[in-house]
Structure formats: C-alpha cells, structure tokens
Design an enzyme around this catalytic site. Structure first.
Site, PDB file in Angstrom:
ATOM      1  CD  GLN A 267      -2.089   3.202 -85.184  1.00  0.00           C
ATOM      2  OE1 GLN A 267      -1.366   2.843 -84.246  1.00  0.00           O
ATOM      3  NE2 GLN A 267      -3.133   2.505 -85.566  1.00  0.00           N
ATOM      4  CB  CYS A 390      -4.167  -2.520 -80.924  1.00  0.00           C
ATOM      5  SG  CYS A 390      -5.601  -2.028 -79.942  1.00  0.00           S
TER       6      CYS A 390
END
Length: 443
Positions: A267, A390
């Site tokens: 991330q 996402c």
C-alpha cells in the site's frame, strides 16, 4: 472524430452548468439532454466548455473558462496539475473530496449492487500531502524523468511532486541528473521510501555491470547521503539484480516490520494503511479460535496481524516475490506455527484447502473477485467476510452476489488512501445471515 489528445473541437463552445462529480473526478452536466463530462468543473459552477468527443448517450468536453465559480474552488498548489492528470481533485477543498468519495461508494452500491446500506463518512488525513511511498517514473531520450500524462505516453516533467516526500523528490532529481548523459537502456524507474526515510530504486532495462559503485562512486555516495539504501535492476525477462546497497528493504506496518522485495505490492500510503487495516481487524472480531483465510495476501501484512488473534491463518498470493517476503516476514516477526502462505492464483488454490474458514479477509485487484472465488465463498459460508476494495464498481458487483447468496452488509467504511485523486479504498464487513433472519412469525 474523437481526438482526445489534441482536443479538436467538434462545435463552437457553449456554457454548461455542472450538477455533480462522477467517480473519475470529472464534472457532469447536460447539453441538449446529453450527459457531458468536463474535467475541472465543480458542482454548482457554470463553465464555458468545448466538446471534443461525442457518443450516442454522452460526450466529453474540456473546460475553457469558469464563468460562475463554486465557493469550494481553490487554486491547485501543484505546478503541473492541469497537464499531469495523476490527481483529479486539487481544484476543490479536501473536505469536499472526502464527501464525494463517500457518495461514489453509495452510488455504486445502490446502482450496481442494488444495495440500500449506510456508507460511513470517508476517513481522511490530517495532512493530505507527501503521503506516497512509491513513484513509478518514465524516461525521455534526453534523460528527463516524469509521469505519463493520463491516457497518454506524453511525459510530464516536474520539479516537486506534492504527493511525494521532499526526500524522494531529491532522489529523483539526483538520478535524473546522473542519467542525462548515459545508460540509455534505462527506461523506467521506481522509487520507494519506508517510514524511516530510507529508499530503494528499481531500474528497468539497466546495464547493471556498467552501472556500479566502483565506476560511479559520486552518484551512489550522493544517494546514500540522502537516505537511499539500495539500487536494483530488472531485465526484460524479469530477473532482479542488486546493483548497489542493502539487500533488505523493510517497512513498518501495525508495529510490525515487513521486508519488501522490489517487485512486491505494498500500500502506497503508510499512515492510512494502519487506519485501513485497523478497521479490517475490528471487523474480523477474532477471539483466538477462528480459522482465517487471507486472500490476495501480498507480503503478509494483514495475515500476520490476523494471526496474532486467530487459531490459524492461511494466506494465498499469486506473486512469487510477495510469497517469499511473507514467509520471511512471519519468521522475523516471530509469528510462526499457525500461519501459512500458499503460492498461486486464489481461484485455484482455495479449491484445494479442506479446512472450513470462519473468517475470510480479501483484498483483490481492481477487477474484483474472480467468479470462482465468489462461488466458492458461497459454498463455504464463512461466518464473516471482510472485503477490502480499491474500486467501488467491482466491490458493488461482488457484494450484490454475496448478499443474494446469504450475507448481509454490517458496515461500509471508505478510507482516503489516495488524497486529491479519484481513488477510494473501502472496507466492507459482511456477516452470514442467521437462519432466522427475514422470517415473519405469525400468531
């Protein structure tokens, strides 16, 4: 005629009132009944626009001038904002971007998933700048480095990307200056930075034998002085070679230390990663007795955090570099004996596990879950599913199937992992419906 790169106008300019923002960050209004998408135009504004692409039910236009500005309009602080396209929302207040991201998730769940559920306000950052720990740049023949313009191969050069730390920007300038007169084979560069301010540089297509500390001591000394600790090369076949520096690059997440290979996923926002993962752990509600699966497990960040509170955790990951990292991370964090990592496609490996999971955590790519994965989850019926997404569209699609198959949505929490962009991360907690749910008792 659809020439979006040169923006050839299809008609004379017109005035357009913007009604809302769509999930790609563009404003939308209606011109002669046709939905018209305009980057840079905000809700409530009227702008002079010029149509350059038209379809049967929609068209795209560019903004020539804001006639009536919104009170939420601000001057974008980035010097290349309008040309770059990497950020879509720097022309409005940060609070507004958080509200629109919440609405985009709500809209996707309602329109695509046919779900009527509460979506919590988006969790933002106190300081939404300098948050990215990774930058992938491309190189011009002149040696200049930059991002590709959105939907284009045109290179956008910058002096200071405001999403990157000042330190990473210095690494980029040092490397750009060094590459100006040589090493033409290097075409793509990836910079990474950890929470200690240490860096890694990955060069694609490099002549690694010529690019050495012995031949170029000043360059590597300058990088080391600025905190960059290693330089790697990768050839066309995907083989990695340590050019210079430390072999191990690590990142701290949830108070644990994780080794990260140059090609492993991580991330990009470390502060918000802790926020995101804390919500995953809360949603899993582990007591120490659960069998947990972590699908698309990467370098093991979530799996190891889950393993501290679970009876057993099994992670499945396709990227072989990430699996090697995950195994090493389990050892270095002393989380052993009740966690394992399987290499391969999730849809294939999960079919061969005999254990019944109580909780499944998954963080799939933007395309969402493979249909085989969804169907297998509905067969196994774990008590809880924690879905990290996402992409609101594919999340809504998958949630629609899961809720029809016997699950109810407990909570939906958007997290702003990518401030000033159109992207939003979402943690959704689902629970298997009780056998009595929905029954009506008649007296």
């Amino acid at each position: 005629m659809n020439n979006t790169s040169d923006y050839d106008p299809l008609s004379e300019s017109s005035n357009l009132e913007c009604l809302r923002l769509i999930s790609e960050g563009s404003g939308v209004g209606y011109m002669n009944g046709i939905a018209t998408f305009v980057p840079g135009l905000l809700p409530g504004e009227t702008g002079e626009v010029e149509v350059y692409e038209t379809k049967k039910k929609w068209q795209r236009a560019r903004l020539l001038k804001v006639i009536q500005p919104s009170p939420n309009r601000i001057n974008a602080p980035c010097s290349v904002y309008e040309g770059c396209g990497g950020c879509q929302l720097q022309h409005t207040t940060y609070g507004e971007t958080l509200q629109w991201k919440q609405r985009w998730v709500e809209d996707a769940l309602s329109r695509i998933g046919k779900l009527s559920v509460e979506v919590k306000p988006t969790l933002g950052m106190a300081t939404p700048w300098r948050y990215r720990n990774k930058a992938r740049l491309h190189r011009e023949p002149t040696g200049k480095l930059g991002y590709f313009k959105e939907k284009s191969k045109a290179l956008i050069h910058f002096q200071d990307c405001l999403l990157l730390s000042e330190r990473m920007n210095r690494w980029i300038r040092l490397t750009e200056e060094f590459l100006t007169d040589g090493f033409a084979e290097i075409h793509t560069l990836t910079f990474r930075e950890n929470t200690k301010g240490e860096g890694l540089l990955l060069l694609e297509g490099p002549p690694t034998k010529a690019l050495s500390a012995e031949e170029n001591p000043e360059f590597f000394q300058a990088l080391a002085k600025e905190g960059l600790r290693s330089v790697w090369g990768i050839d066309a076949e995907g083989s990695l070679d340590l050019v210079w520096g430390d072999e191990v690059f690590s990142q701290t997440i949830l108070d644990m230390n994780f080794e990260v290979s140059p090609l492993s996923f991580l991330q990009v926002n470390p502060l918000q990663t802790d926020v995101l993962y804390s919500h995953v752990l809360a949603g899993a509600a582990l007591t120490g007795q659960e069998i947990v699966w972590d699908l698309y497990s990467g370098i093991g960040t979530l799996a190891l955090a889950l393993a501290k509170k679970a009876k057993k955790v099994t992670g499945i990951e396709e990227n072989p570099f990430a699996v090697e990292d995950a195994i090493q991370n389990a050892l270095s964090n002393n989380v052993i004996g009740h966690v394992e990592f399987l290499k391969g496609k999730v849809e294939a490996r999960m079919m061969k596990i005999e254990e019944q999971p109580d909780v499944v955590v998954l963080d799939p790519p933007r395309t969402g879950m493979h249909p085989v994965v969804v169907n297998r989850l509905l067969e196994l019926k774990p008590r809880r599913i924690i879905y990290v997404s996402c992409d609101p569209g594919t999340l809504a699609r998958d949630l629609g199937v899961l809720t029809q198959g016997g699950y109810k949505v407990d909570s939906v929490q958007p997290v702003d992992m990518f401030p000033w962009t159109q992207h939003v991360e979402t943690v959704t907690c689902l629970q298997k419906k009780d056998i009595w749910d929905g029954l009506v008792v008649r007296v």
